[in-house]
Write a protein that holds these residues in place. Structure first.
Motif, PDB file in Angstrom:
ATOM      1  N   ALA A 181      -0.286   0.874  -7.273  1.00  0.00           N
ATOM      2  CA  ALA A 181      -0.229   0.945  -5.807  1.00  0.00           C
ATOM      3  C   ALA A 181      -0.395   2.375  -5.309  1.00  0.00           C
ATOM      4  O   ALA A 181       0.261   3.293  -5.810  1.00  0.00           O
ATOM      5  N   SER A 182      -1.273   2.527  -4.344  1.00  0.00           N
ATOM      6  CA  SER A 182      -1.445   3.864  -3.751  1.00  0.00           C
ATOM      7  C   SER A 182      -0.687   3.929  -2.423  1.00  0.00           C
ATOM      8  O   SER A 182      -0.735   4.937  -1.740  1.00  0.00           O
TER       9      SER A 182
ATOM     10  N   PHE B 281      -5.130  -1.840  -0.710  1.00  0.00           N
ATOM     11  CA  PHE B 281      -5.293  -0.403  -0.471  1.00  0.00           C
ATOM     12  C   PHE B 281      -5.637   0.383  -1.735  1.00  0.00           C
ATOM     13  O   PHE B 281      -5.659   1.600  -1.704  1.00  0.00           O
ATOM     14  N   LEU B 282      -5.886  -0.287  -2.843  1.00  0.00           N
ATOM     15  CA  LEU B 282      -6.195   0.443  -4.096  1.00  0.00           C
ATOM     16  C   LEU B 282      -7.491   1.211  -3.972  1.00  0.00           C
ATOM     17  O   LEU B 282      -8.411   0.773  -3.323  1.00  0.00           O
TER      18      LEU B 282
ATOM     19  N   MET C 162     -10.375   2.974   6.535  1.00  0.00           N
ATOM     20  CA  MET C 162      -9.091   3.617   6.231  1.00  0.00           C
ATOM     21  C   MET C 162      -9.224   5.128   6.190  1.00  0.00           C
ATOM     22  O   MET C 162     -10.254   5.652   5.834  1.00  0.00           O
ATOM     23  N   ASN C 163      -8.193   5.803   6.562  1.00  0.00           N
ATOM     24  CA  ASN C 163      -8.225   7.257   6.482  1.00  0.00           C
ATOM     25  C   ASN C 163      -7.406   7.741   5.286  1.00  0.00           C
ATOM     26  O   ASN C 163      -6.989   6.958   4.447  1.00  0.00           O
TER      27      ASN C 163
ATOM     28  N   LEU D 104      -8.566  -6.355   7.711  1.00  0.00           N
ATOM     29  CA  LEU D 104      -7.749  -5.558   8.634  1.00  0.00           C
ATOM     30  C   LEU D 104      -7.595  -4.126   8.112  1.00  0.00           C
ATOM     31  O   LEU D 104      -7.726  -3.152   8.861  1.00  0.00           O
ATOM     32  N   ALA D 105      -7.369  -3.993   6.807  1.00  0.00           N
ATOM     33  CA  ALA D 105      -7.169  -2.660   6.215  1.00  0.00           C
ATOM     34  C   ALA D 105      -8.418  -1.797   6.326  1.00  0.00           C
ATOM     35  O   ALA D 105      -8.346  -0.574   6.274  1.00  0.00           O
ATOM     36  N   PHE D 106      -9.558  -2.439   6.472  1.00  0.00           N
ATOM     37  CA  PHE D 106     -10.834  -1.755   6.552  1.00  0.00           C
ATOM     38  C   PHE D 106     -11.017  -1.032   7.898  1.00  0.00           C
ATOM     39  O   PHE D 106     -11.864  -0.152   8.032  1.00  0.00           O
ATOM     40  N   GLN D 107     -10.214  -1.415   8.896  1.00  0.00           N
ATOM     41  CA  GLN D 107     -10.368  -0.822  10.235  1.00  0.00           C
ATOM     42  C   GLN D 107      -9.846   0.621  10.229  1.00  0.00           C
ATOM     43  O   GLN D 107      -8.810   0.919   9.626  1.00  0.00           O
TER      44      GLN D 107
END
Ligand code: PGA
Length: 251
Positions: free
Chosen positions: A35-36, A250-251, A1-2, A222-225
């Motif tokens: 939540a971020s 995404f925390l 994630m960026n 998926l979020a890790f990509q």
């Protein structure tokens, strides 16, 4: 994630009754206290007004479509200006379920995006290939054609209000998710395409979301990509526990 603020979008499609909507969103908010991400709830038009009082900080309302004209004799349609006047911040455009309605829908996407920008809305623009294109190895060409016909005529400054959701049609509502590698490869292709056309700065700041059978159990990987900046969630967004678990990756 960026480092971009992730976006997690609930696309309720034509589900839930208006009287249920408030409770579902309140539950989601309760389950995501830290939540971020920006959380964008996209219910049917009829639910937008009753949900207005829940908009705050990182909670936004979105619509699932809008018309390309501002007003006039278009029975049954809703304009982008009407949505903005109601406190709606986002609109989903180009969803494959709408594109399937016929050629008029495909041909009007650019005009709808223009109308949404003129009304001050943020656009979540959907693209993605059918199964046959993926099997033939033509998925990148297919998505490139969508991007070029729907987006390439805009000015760079306008597209700062656009996110792209990559939604392979074969993964929508099927329980068949793109693998993290497949999704990452297409997201990178989309980002590179935006970069070549509009420059690297826009490409890096643009959120590129994945949609297609996102569930709590596959959201983490998926979020890790690198190039996946959030999700457009259909079926799983109707269950507050499941949707909150997706937000919380995404925390
Ligand atoms: P799904 O839908 O999560 O139920 O696959 C995604 C979408 O259509 O936006």
């Amino acid at each position: 994630m960026n480092i971009k603020t992730p976006k997690v979008i609930a696309n309720w499609k034509m589900n839930l009754m208006p009287h249920q909507a408030h409770d579902v969103v309140e539950n989601i908010i309760d389950l995501c206290p830290k939540a971020s991400s920006d959380i964008i709830i996209c219910p049917s038009y009829t639910h937008l007004y009753p949900l207005r009082d829940l908009i705050k900080d990182n909670i936004f309302l979105g619509a699932q479509n809008c018309h390309d004209k501002t007003s006039g004799a278009y029975t049954g349609e809703i304009s982008a200006l009407m949505l903005a006047d109601l406190g709606v911040s986002y609109v989903i455009l180009g969803h494959s379920e709408r594109r399937e309605l016929g050629p008029y829908e495909n041909l009007s996407i650019k005009a709808k995006i223009r109308a949404a920008f003129n009304a001050g809305l943020q656009v979540v623009y959907c693209c993605g290939e059918p199964d046959s294109m993926r099997e033939a190895g033509n998925h990148e060409d297919y998505v490139l054609k969508q991007l070029s016909s729907d987006l390439f005529d805009f000015e760079l400054s306008e597209l700062t209000k656009l996110s792209i959701a990559y939604e392979p049609i074969w993964a929508i509502g099927t329980g068949k998710t793109a693998s993290p590698e497949e999704a990452q490869a297409m997201h990178l292709f989309i980002r590179n395409t935006i970069s070549q056309q509009f420059g690297i700065e826009l490409a890096h700041s643009m959120a590129i979301l994945y949609g297609g059978s996102v569930k709590a159990k596959n959201a983490g990987i998926l979020a890790f990509q690198n190039d996946i900046d959030g999700f457009l969630v259909g079926g799983a967004s109707l269950d507050p526990n499941e949707f909150a678990a997706i937000v919380n990756v995404f925390l």
